[in-house]
Design a protein around this motif. Sequence first.
Motif, PDB file in Angstrom:
ATOM      1  N   ASP A 114       0.844  -1.188   0.000  1.00  0.00           N
ATOM      2  CA  ASP A 114       0.000   0.000   0.000  1.00  0.00           C
ATOM      3  C   ASP A 114       0.884   1.245   0.000  1.00  0.00           C
ATOM      4  OD1 ASP A 114      -1.726   2.090   0.616  1.00  0.00           O
ATOM      5  OD2 ASP A 114      -2.937   0.874   1.975  1.00  0.00           O
ATOM      6  N   SER A 115       0.665   2.125  -0.972  1.00  0.00           N
ATOM      7  CA  SER A 115       1.497   3.333  -1.047  1.00  0.00           C
ATOM      8  C   SER A 115       1.338   4.199   0.200  1.00  0.00           C
ATOM      9  CB  SER A 115       1.150   4.142  -2.305  1.00  0.00           C
ATOM     10  OG  SER A 115      -0.208   4.541  -2.292  1.00  0.00           O
ATOM     11  N   THR A 116       0.146   4.218   0.783  1.00  0.00           N
ATOM     12  CA  THR A 116      -0.061   4.999   2.007  1.00  0.00           C
ATOM     13  C   THR A 116       0.824   4.486   3.125  1.00  0.00           C
ATOM     14  OG1 THR A 116      -2.341   5.527   1.418  1.00  0.00           O
ATOM     15  CG2 THR A 116      -1.750   5.679   3.749  1.00  0.00           C
ATOM     16  N   VAL A 117       0.923   3.176   3.242  1.00  0.00           N
ATOM     17  CA  VAL A 117       1.750   2.574   4.288  1.00  0.00           C
ATOM     18  C   VAL A 117       3.227   2.901   4.058  1.00  0.00           C
ATOM     19  CG1 VAL A 117       2.506   0.381   5.289  1.00  0.00           C
ATOM     20  CG2 VAL A 117       0.093   0.731   4.744  1.00  0.00           C
ATOM     21  N   VAL A 118       3.665   2.818   2.809  1.00  0.00           N
ATOM     22  CA  VAL A 118       5.062   3.118   2.497  1.00  0.00           C
ATOM     23  C   VAL A 118       5.377   4.577   2.787  1.00  0.00           C
ATOM     24  CG1 VAL A 118       6.773   3.280   0.646  1.00  0.00           C
ATOM     25  CG2 VAL A 118       5.299   1.267   0.808  1.00  0.00           C
ATOM     26  N   ILE A 119       4.506   5.487   2.373  1.00  0.00           N
ATOM     27  CA  ILE A 119       4.759   6.910   2.612  1.00  0.00           C
ATOM     28  C   ILE A 119       4.766   7.206   4.106  1.00  0.00           C
ATOM     29  CG2 ILE A 119       3.806   9.236   2.318  1.00  0.00           C
ATOM     30  CD1 ILE A 119       2.815   8.304  -0.456  1.00  0.00           C
ATOM     31  N   ASP A 120       3.840   6.613   4.854  1.00  0.00           N
ATOM     32  CA  ASP A 120       3.838   6.808   6.306  1.00  0.00           C
ATOM     33  C   ASP A 120       5.162   6.346   6.917  1.00  0.00           C
ATOM     34  OD1 ASP A 120       1.300   7.868   6.245  1.00  0.00           O
ATOM     35  OD2 ASP A 120       0.299   6.028   6.916  1.00  0.00           O
ATOM     36  N   PHE A 121       5.654   5.215   6.441  1.00  0.00           N
ATOM     37  CA  PHE A 121       6.921   4.682   6.941  1.00  0.00           C
ATOM     38  C   PHE A 121       8.073   5.636   6.615  1.00  0.00           C
ATOM     39  CE2 PHE A 121      10.693   1.949   5.993  1.00  0.00           C
ATOM     40  CZ  PHE A 121      10.969   1.553   7.295  1.00  0.00           C
ATOM     41  N   ILE A 122       8.118   6.110   5.376  1.00  0.00           N
ATOM     42  CA  ILE A 122       9.190   7.016   4.958  1.00  0.00           C
ATOM     43  C   ILE A 122       9.128   8.319   5.750  1.00  0.00           C
ATOM     44  CG2 ILE A 122      10.062   8.395   3.026  1.00  0.00           C
ATOM     45  CD1 ILE A 122       9.264   6.085   1.176  1.00  0.00           C
ATOM     46  N   GLN A 123       7.923   8.816   5.981  1.00  0.00           N
ATOM     47  CA  GLN A 123       7.787  10.027   6.787  1.00  0.00           C
ATOM     48  C   GLN A 123       8.261   9.793   8.217  1.00  0.00           C
ATOM     49  OE1 GLN A 123       3.588  11.580   5.852  1.00  0.00           O
ATOM     50  NE2 GLN A 123       4.843  13.429   5.893  1.00  0.00           N
ATOM     51  N   THR A 124       7.975   8.621   8.748  1.00  0.00           N
ATOM     52  CA  THR A 124       8.438   8.306  10.099  1.00  0.00           C
ATOM     53  C   THR A 124       9.950   8.313  10.173  1.00  0.00           C
ATOM     54  OG1 THR A 124       6.469   6.965  10.578  1.00  0.00           O
ATOM     55  CG2 THR A 124       8.421   6.568  11.926  1.00  0.00           C
ATOM     56  N   VAL A 125      10.593   7.657   9.206  1.00  0.00           N
ATOM     57  CA  VAL A 125      12.055   7.650   9.188  1.00  0.00           C
ATOM     58  C   VAL A 125      12.587   9.070   9.082  1.00  0.00           C
ATOM     59  CG1 VAL A 125      14.105   6.887   7.934  1.00  0.00           C
ATOM     60  CG2 VAL A 125      12.163   5.326   8.199  1.00  0.00           C
TER      61      VAL A 125
END
Length: 394
Positions: free
Chosen positions: A240-251
């Motif tokens: 899910d792109s939303t999940v990936v973007i959330d992860f990248i934002q967290t990092v």
Amino acid sequence: MVSTTTWYVCFREETYTNGPNVRPVQGDGGITPIPDEEIELNRPFILSDAQKSFEEKSADSNRLFLMEYDDIKKLSQIEGRKRTTNAANIDANKAKNRYVNILSYDHSRVKLRMIDDDPCSDYVNANYIIGYTYEREYIASQGPLPGTVNDFWRMTWEQSVTIIVMLTKCKEGNTDKCEHYWPDTVNEPKQYGDIVVNLISVSNMDKFDINIFQVSQGDYTRTIKHFHFLEWPDFSAAVDSTVVIDFIQTVRTHITPEVKGPLLIHCSAGVGRTGTYITIDYLLQFVRDHDLGQSVDIFAWVVQMRKNRVSMVQVDKQYIFIHRALTELIDRKRNGLLQSQDDTTILNEIVYENTAFQSDDDEEEEEEEDEDEEADAMYENSMKKVPDEHTTEL
């Protein structure tokens, strides 16, 4: 990081022209002839037009996306003929490569400090990748093998890495993707060469884990944060792109001024999921800092990455996924949901609770993808002397 000046990547107008002598070239997706044609390198579009561009390129079973990605592979084949992999092909180093066709280019490889004047001891399968702000903002690395774990930690220490992003599970199905290179248990440190790693905290955030390490060499100790994404199958964009973007934002919220070294990003081979992550991270920063009337060129960006490491963004599905993620980043900007650089301390202040070289088989491994889709094959390294068989792609 070492600079406070924003460093923008500029791609000059350029085309590659192949000469009249067409010959088969081993490259992405196998042996294919490179036609005698000009391939345009620069393909920018306006950010506000990203959704329209995505829809147009997705039409007719992604026809325009597939054509663009085919051009990326052709350009990569041409570029690959200019680059050398001499260090990776030294006999003493061959067993350090997880896959025989994913080798570090000499000009951009990360060099370790030599041990006992052994010239082969400086090799690790990893390359520097340019970023949004710094020329060496990232290190793209393969996942460590049993015989290269110590080298992986040496690289981490010598390059002043304080953030590691891991995009693969250690084992997916029955296939080994990456050696488990950190201690299993909190406060039971393990030694890797002359580096001691102590796991002091484990936090499960549903789709990913955050591990906090205290890493020591001699009298010196530093903290390293390890972000382990758990939901991205190899050789795909089935996430899910939303999940990936959330992860990248967290990092990204953890990238404070105190972070001096590059971000170390790896999957299994360090090219597919790794290249996709780096591209979306770049786009996140670009969209955050620019108005939507600015243009961006994902095609040129991927070509540029591949000049430093082979096969970055390894399959067409990942290339399409990047464009889909961009449309979501733009929606987030319009809704005020992209965090500014000034907000990077928010998540960094959270206290995380503790929850708790290869066989002789030399087969070419091809992933079973959707019908009629040909992906970039990677060939497992049959020279690694390790107990288990490593098969696979990303």
